[in-house]
Design an enzyme around this catalytic site. Structure first.
Site, mmCIF file in Angstrom:
data_model
loop_
_atom_site.group_PDB
_atom_site.id
_atom_site.type_symbol
_atom_site.label_atom_id
_atom_site.label_comp_id
_atom_site.label_asym_id
_atom_site.label_seq_id
_atom_site.Cartn_x
_atom_site.Cartn_y
_atom_site.Cartn_z
ATOM 1 C CG PHE A 126 -2.124 1.103 1.397
ATOM 2 C CD1 PHE A 126 -3.263 0.823 0.919
ATOM 3 C CD2 PHE A 126 -1.632 2.112 1.859
ATOM 4 C CE1 PHE A 126 -4.092 1.734 1.091
ATOM 5 C CE2 PHE A 126 -2.818 3.359 1.917
ATOM 6 C CZ PHE A 126 -3.775 2.909 1.436
ATOM 7 C CG ASP A 195 0.007 -2.314 7.141
ATOM 8 O OD1 ASP A 195 -1.142 -2.568 7.472
ATOM 9 O OD2 ASP A 195 0.184 -1.318 6.563
ATOM 10 C CE1 TYR A 220 -9.268 3.246 7.099
ATOM 11 C CE2 TYR A 220 -8.374 4.309 8.886
ATOM 12 C CZ TYR A 220 -8.268 4.021 7.605
ATOM 13 O OH TYR A 220 -7.206 4.369 6.930
ATOM 14 C CE LYS A 221 -7.961 0.196 5.260
ATOM 15 N NZ LYS A 221 -6.668 0.166 5.050
ATOM 16 N NE ARG A 369 -10.184 -2.439 -2.337
ATOM 17 C CZ ARG A 369 -9.463 -1.945 -1.393
ATOM 18 N NH1 ARG A 369 -8.522 -2.558 -0.750
ATOM 19 N NH2 ARG A 369 -10.341 -1.216 -0.577
#
Ligand SMILES: *Cc1c(COP(=O)(O)O)cnc(C)c1O
Length: 394
Positions: A126, A195, A220-221, A369
């Protein structure tokens, strides 16, 4: 009714996590973007209202001590700990993922010691992780070497200081082998930073069990903490008293209210703190984490794999052959909790899907996705998503 639609009914009827869905605010949209922003747990608005009106509005400054605001970063870290396989006292919550990556990576290089001057970073990472790694390398006098995760064992050497890896690739959904990569990095005398943005709350991580040194993750995921909710930082117990944060602040001081000119780091996970915590976001996250009461991450993982298997089965049955290419590995051991499909007009296709109530997202240049959050996504949702996708691709 198709064979898959019938199968979805049966799978939903047998789903032990199905009752969890009622703990979220949902509508008739099929929400497959929980890997970007988890849905709102029902308990959150009332808690936020209490934090604002009563704790802030009435108790004011007293809430820092009597209301437990000051210790929220450690308390909420301990609530996240079992979800990522960590014993208490090793996780603090606060700041963004990006900021925690910086603390962890510079901290890792400092722990590695003299003579080690190379950082390896996941070449497919990322972007923020790559930017932070580049700056961390420049600041610590290290060279940065991007390598594919599978090539890490061969790239390790006695100059390697730290290795930053993504547990699950945000684009393809590929799950990397955390146990064996961690063992390889440690055997080389270097430190590993994982991560966990796309694995925390989606699958078992086993931080303590696998001997991970440092880890950072997003809330927040799959942890549904709300937009911009604070991230978490894990520092293995055995490293804590040598962990030298590049962002020492008064909150990580051994005696924060001593207001001393000299810095003396606190013991334990608190050492990862920096400044005043973002209480509103943090306490919204704490309320959101209540949905995990009584939930086993193994059950979440089992359902996640069943959901992604079923999605792949429906896509195969419904979507014209050759119209999409799946870039997510078929093997369970290599799959996170999302499915990524490549198709040339992916951006346009995703717009049409969202218009029809199937919300996933688009990642450049050509990836659709779909994230599967086992606490609130069911099998009928999966069947509908594949059916609408097939109609839009026909
Ligand atoms: C979501 C995500 C981030 C987000 O970082 P922020 O600082 O919260 O914006 C970082 N790394 C990975 C791998 C991610 O998936």
């Amino acid at each position: 009714m198709s064979e898959q639609a019938r199968k979805a009914e049966k799978l939903d009827a047998d789903d032990e996590l199905a009752s969890k869905r009622a703990e979220f605010v949902l509508d008739d949209v099929v929400y497959l973007d929980g890997n970007s922003l988890g849905a709102l747990p029902v308990a959150v608005p009332g808690r936020v209202e209490d934090v604002v009106r009563r704790q802030w509005g009435e108790l004011r400054i007293r809430s820092w001590t009597e209301g437990g605001w000051w210790t929220a970063p450690e308390r909420i870290g301990d609530r996240i700990a079992p979800l990522v396989g960590a014993a208490a006292g090793q996780i603090i919550v606060g700041d963004s993922t990006s900021v925690n990556l910086f603390k962890a990576l510079v901290g890792a290089v400092r722990l590695a010691g003299a003579g080690r001057d190379e950082i390896l970073v996941d070449a497919t990472t990322f972007p923020t992780d790559g930017y932070i790694a580049e700056s961390a390398a420049r600041m610590t006098g290290c060279t940065l070497r991007p390598v594919r995760p599978s090539e890490v064992p061969g790239a390790l050497g006695d100059r390697t200081a730290a290795v930053l890896l993504n547990h699950v690739d945000y684009r393809t959904g590929r799950l990397h082998d955390l146990p064996s990569l961690t063992a390889a990095v440690r055997a080389a005398g270097a430190l590993v930073v994982w991560d966990l943005c796309h694995s925390a709350g989606a699958l078992p991580v086993g931080l303590d069990g696998h001997g991970v040194d440092l880890a950072v993750g997003c809330t927040y995921k799959y942890l549904n903490g709300g937009p911009g909710s604070p991230a978490f930082l894990y520092v293995r117990k055995g490293l804590q008293d040598r962990f030298d944060s590049p962002l020492p602040g008064w909150n990580s001081h051994a005696e924060p209210f001593g207001m001393r000119a000299e810095y003396e780091p606190a013991a334990g996970a608190v050492r990862g703190r920096v400044g005043t915590p973002d209480i509103l976001s943090m306490l919204a996250l704490e309320a959101a984490l209540e949905v995990w009461d009584g939930v086993s991450v193994d059950a979440v993982r089992a359902k996640s794999l069943a959901l992604t298997d079923f999605f792949l089965e429906c896509v195969e049955a419904y979507v014209p052959a050759g119209r999409v290419e799946c870039v997510t590995p078929r093997a369970h051991a290599e799959r996170g909790s999302q499915v990524a499909l490549r198709c040339p007009d992916a951006g346009e296709v995703m717009k049409r899907l969202i218009g029809r109530g199937v919300v996933g997202d688009f990642r450049r240049p050509d990836v659709l996705r779909f994230g599967f959050t086992p606490l609130y996504v069911g099998f009928a949702d999966v069947e509908r998503a594949a059916r609408v996708l097939a109609e839009e691709l026909a």
